[in-house]
Design an enzyme around this catalytic site. Structure first.
Site, PDB file in Angstrom:
ATOM      1  N   HIS A   1      17.615 -93.900 -37.140  1.00  0.00           N
ATOM      2  CA  HIS A   1      17.381 -92.455 -37.312  1.00  0.00           C
ATOM      3  C   HIS A   1      15.887 -92.213 -37.158  1.00  0.00           C
ATOM      4  O   HIS A   1      15.105 -92.529 -38.049  1.00  0.00           O
ATOM      5  CB  HIS A   1      17.885 -92.059 -38.715  1.00  0.00           C
ATOM      6  CG  HIS A   1      17.680 -90.624 -39.066  1.00  0.00           C
ATOM      7  ND1 HIS A   1      17.869 -90.142 -40.351  1.00  0.00           N
ATOM      8  CD2 HIS A   1      17.310 -89.546 -38.325  1.00  0.00           C
ATOM      9  CE1 HIS A   1      17.629 -88.845 -40.380  1.00  0.00           C
ATOM     10  NE2 HIS A   1      17.267 -88.461 -39.170  1.00  0.00           N
TER      11      HIS A   1
ATOM     12  N   SER B   1      21.737 -96.788 -46.094  1.00  0.00           N
ATOM     13  CA  SER B   1      20.349 -96.609 -45.672  1.00  0.00           C
ATOM     14  C   SER B   1      19.427 -97.485 -46.492  1.00  0.00           C
ATOM     15  O   SER B   1      19.346 -97.337 -47.719  1.00  0.00           O
ATOM     16  CB  SER B   1      19.941 -95.142 -45.840  1.00  0.00           C
ATOM     17  OG  SER B   1      18.535 -95.042 -45.768  1.00  0.00           O
TER      18      SER B   1
ATOM     19  N   HIS C   1      21.718 -98.184 -41.705  1.00  0.00           N
ATOM     20  CA  HIS C   1      20.952 -96.987 -41.328  1.00  0.00           C
ATOM     21  C   HIS C   1      19.460 -97.240 -41.536  1.00  0.00           C
ATOM     22  O   HIS C   1      19.029 -97.597 -42.635  1.00  0.00           O
ATOM     23  CB  HIS C   1      21.432 -95.821 -42.190  1.00  0.00           C
ATOM     24  CG  HIS C   1      20.859 -94.491 -41.837  1.00  0.00           C
ATOM     25  ND1 HIS C   1      21.358 -93.694 -40.825  1.00  0.00           N
ATOM     26  CD2 HIS C   1      19.825 -93.791 -42.376  1.00  0.00           C
ATOM     27  CE1 HIS C   1      20.671 -92.564 -40.762  1.00  0.00           C
ATOM     28  NE2 HIS C   1      19.725 -92.598 -41.690  1.00  0.00           N
TER      29      HIS C   1
ATOM     30  N   MET D   1      10.048 -93.158 -40.002  1.00  0.00           N
ATOM     31  CA  MET D   1       9.287 -91.924 -40.297  1.00  0.00           C
ATOM     32  C   MET D   1       7.829 -92.098 -39.893  1.00  0.00           C
ATOM     33  O   MET D   1       7.255 -93.171 -40.098  1.00  0.00           O
ATOM     34  CB  MET D   1       9.329 -91.638 -41.794  1.00  0.00           C
ATOM     35  CG  MET D   1      10.722 -91.512 -42.355  1.00  0.00           C
ATOM     36  SD  MET D   1      10.616 -91.146 -44.106  1.00  0.00           S
ATOM     37  CE  MET D   1      12.339 -91.235 -44.554  1.00  0.00           C
TER      38      MET D   1
ATOM     39  N   ASP E   1      23.914 -87.092 -43.758  1.00  0.00           N
ATOM     40  CA  ASP E   1      22.846 -87.928 -44.328  1.00  0.00           C
ATOM     41  C   ASP E   1      22.041 -87.138 -45.363  1.00  0.00           C
ATOM     42  O   ASP E   1      21.438 -86.118 -45.035  1.00  0.00           O
ATOM     43  CB  ASP E   1      21.931 -88.374 -43.170  1.00  0.00           C
ATOM     44  CG  ASP E   1      20.808 -89.295 -43.608  1.00  0.00           C
ATOM     45  OD1 ASP E   1      20.813 -89.762 -44.759  1.00  0.00           O
ATOM     46  OD2 ASP E   1      19.913 -89.563 -42.763  1.00  0.00           O
TER      47      ASP E   1
ATOM     48  N   MET F   1      21.778 -83.198 -41.422  1.00  0.00           N
ATOM     49  CA  MET F   1      20.945 -83.548 -42.575  1.00  0.00           C
ATOM     50  C   MET F   1      21.346 -82.668 -43.751  1.00  0.00           C
ATOM     51  O   MET F   1      21.325 -81.440 -43.646  1.00  0.00           O
ATOM     52  CB  MET F   1      19.460 -83.321 -42.265  1.00  0.00           C
ATOM     53  CG  MET F   1      18.817 -84.354 -41.355  1.00  0.00           C
ATOM     54  SD  MET F   1      18.955 -86.078 -41.865  1.00  0.00           S
ATOM     55  CE  MET F   1      18.250 -86.072 -43.511  1.00  0.00           C
TER      56      MET F   1
ATOM     57  N   ASP G   1      15.779 -95.621 -41.313  1.00  0.00           N
ATOM     58  CA  ASP G   1      15.023 -94.364 -41.281  1.00  0.00           C
ATOM     59  C   ASP G   1      13.585 -94.626 -40.852  1.00  0.00           C
ATOM     60  O   ASP G   1      12.780 -95.123 -41.637  1.00  0.00           O
ATOM     61  CB  ASP G   1      15.022 -93.735 -42.679  1.00  0.00           C
ATOM     62  CG  ASP G   1      16.389 -93.177 -43.049  1.00  0.00           C
ATOM     63  OD1 ASP G   1      16.910 -92.351 -42.294  1.00  0.00           O
ATOM     64  OD2 ASP G   1      16.918 -93.573 -44.108  1.00  0.00           O
TER      65      ASP G   1
ATOM     66  N   MET H   1      12.847 -90.125 -37.367  1.00  0.00           N
ATOM     67  CA  MET H   1      12.247 -88.896 -37.930  1.00  0.00           C
ATOM     68  C   MET H   1      10.782 -88.905 -37.533  1.00  0.00           C
ATOM     69  O   MET H   1       9.876 -89.123 -38.354  1.00  0.00           O
ATOM     70  CB  MET H   1      12.424 -88.880 -39.446  1.00  0.00           C
ATOM     71  CG  MET H   1      13.826 -88.478 -39.855  1.00  0.00           C
ATOM     72  SD  MET H   1      14.136 -88.849 -41.574  1.00  0.00           S
ATOM     73  CE  MET H   1      14.504 -90.570 -41.421  1.00  0.00           C
TER      74      MET H   1
HETATM   75  C1  DX5 Z   1      16.256 -89.036 -45.691  1.00  0.00           C
HETATM   76  C2  DX5 Z   1      16.856 -90.145 -44.908  1.00  0.00           C
HETATM   77  C3  DX5 Z   1      18.104 -90.644 -45.493  1.00  0.00           C
HETATM   78  C4  DX5 Z   1      17.935 -91.240 -46.874  1.00  0.00           C
HETATM   79  C5  DX5 Z   1      19.198 -90.955 -47.611  1.00  0.00           C
HETATM   80  O1  DX5 Z   1      15.262 -88.436 -44.971  1.00  0.00           O
HETATM   81  O2  DX5 Z   1      17.141 -89.730 -43.578  1.00  0.00           O
HETATM   82  O3  DX5 Z   1      18.762 -91.554 -44.646  1.00  0.00           O
HETATM   83  O4  DX5 Z   1      17.689 -92.606 -46.859  1.00  0.00           O
HETATM   84  O5  DX5 Z   1      19.062 -91.343 -48.934  1.00  0.00           O
HETATM   85  P1  DX5 Z   1      20.029 -90.780 -50.065  1.00  0.00           P
HETATM   86  O6  DX5 Z   1      21.418 -91.186 -49.691  1.00  0.00           O
HETATM   87  O7  DX5 Z   1      19.521 -91.433 -51.315  1.00  0.00           O
HETATM   88  O8  DX5 Z   1      19.854 -89.283 -50.090  1.00  0.00           O
HETATM   89 ZN    ZN Z   2      18.455 -91.043 -42.368  1.00  0.00          ZN
END
Ligand code: DX5
Ligand code: ZN
Length: 220
Positions: free
Chosen positions: A66, A9, A33, A37, A175, A137, A35, A68
């Site tokens: 992903h 990620s 990956h 947001m 994740d 998650m 993320d 969010m």
């Molecule tokens: C958190 C994200 C993850 C995050 C994971 O909300 O969805 O993908 O980047 O990071 P680590 O592996 O450091 O927990």
């Molecule tokens: Zn994620």
């Protein structure tokens, strides 16, 4: 025989050197990956279309997006433009889940549904047949570097048993707080794809972290 897959990620990467960071995992990453947001579904903002477009342009690693965000159907068409291998939406914010999953597939991606740590696994029971994957998650979404929630192992195991009982083939992705130290338990419980942020990008040798996790797991 299959190998566990890893999806580094970039949330934990150095955004001032994103191309350089991605090159560090190019040989070993199965996916990258991303993320996305919105500051509503999660208490943080990250990035959107321009960053995904830029990564698509500079790397051949399959994208794992992903989302969010609230109202995920609004963004499915937009992110599909970059042909992600996997497009994940959250159960908690999607009122038209079946229709949205079908649309993701029509547009050419694998349709995954993510559930937060407080959402019961069983709630997916009626939709499992239509999924390409479930993202468990194992932290509250929003930030990298958080502590892994131990109960997630049990949740993965329950989901894996549901999959086996119904002879389904969807993938289980996990994740949040994943690292070489808990990877073995996660894979044993039934995880197929491990997302790793800080464990990979905050390490001195990201490639060896990915490789170590992958090579220690050869599941018949
Ligand atoms: C958190 C994200 C993850 C995050 C994971 O909300 O969805 O993908 O980047 O990071 P680590 O592996 O450091 O927990
Ligand atoms: Zn994620």
């Amino acid at each position: 025989m299959k190998l566990v897959k890893v999806s580094p990620s970039i949330l934990a990467a150095d955004f001032a050197n994103l191309e350089h960071e991605i090159r560090k995992v190019e040989k070993c990453a199965d996916y990258i990956h991303l993320d996305v947001m919105d500051g509503h579904f999660v208490p943080n903002l990250s990035f959107g279309y321009p960053v995904v477009e830029a990564i698509k342009r500079i790397s051949k690693i399959p994208l794992d997006v992903h989302l969010m965000v609230e109202n995920p159907p609004q963004y499915v068409e937009g992110f599909s433009e970059y042909h992600p291998e996997i497009l994940t939406i959250h159960y908690e914010v999607c009122n038209n889940l079946y229709r949205t999953l079908q649309r993701i597939k029509e547009l050419g991606s694998k349709a995954f549904v993510a559930i937060n740590p407080h959402t019961p696994v069983i709630i997916l029971d009626d939709i499992l047949d239509y999924l390409d994957g479930v993202l468990i998650m194992s932290v509250n979404p929003g930030f990298s570097g958080q502590e892994f929630i131990g109960r997630s192992i049990r949740r993965i195991r329950v989901l894996s048993e549901m999959r086996k009982a119904r002879d389904l083939t969807f993938k289980i992705m996990v994740d949040g707080g994943v690292s070489p130290s808990n990877a073995s338990e996660l894979v044993e419980a039934g995880a197929d794809i491990l997302v790793m942020g800080s464990a990979v990008f905050r390490s001195d040798d990201p490639e060896s972290v990915c490789t170590a996790v992958k090579e220690s797991w050869r599941i018949p």
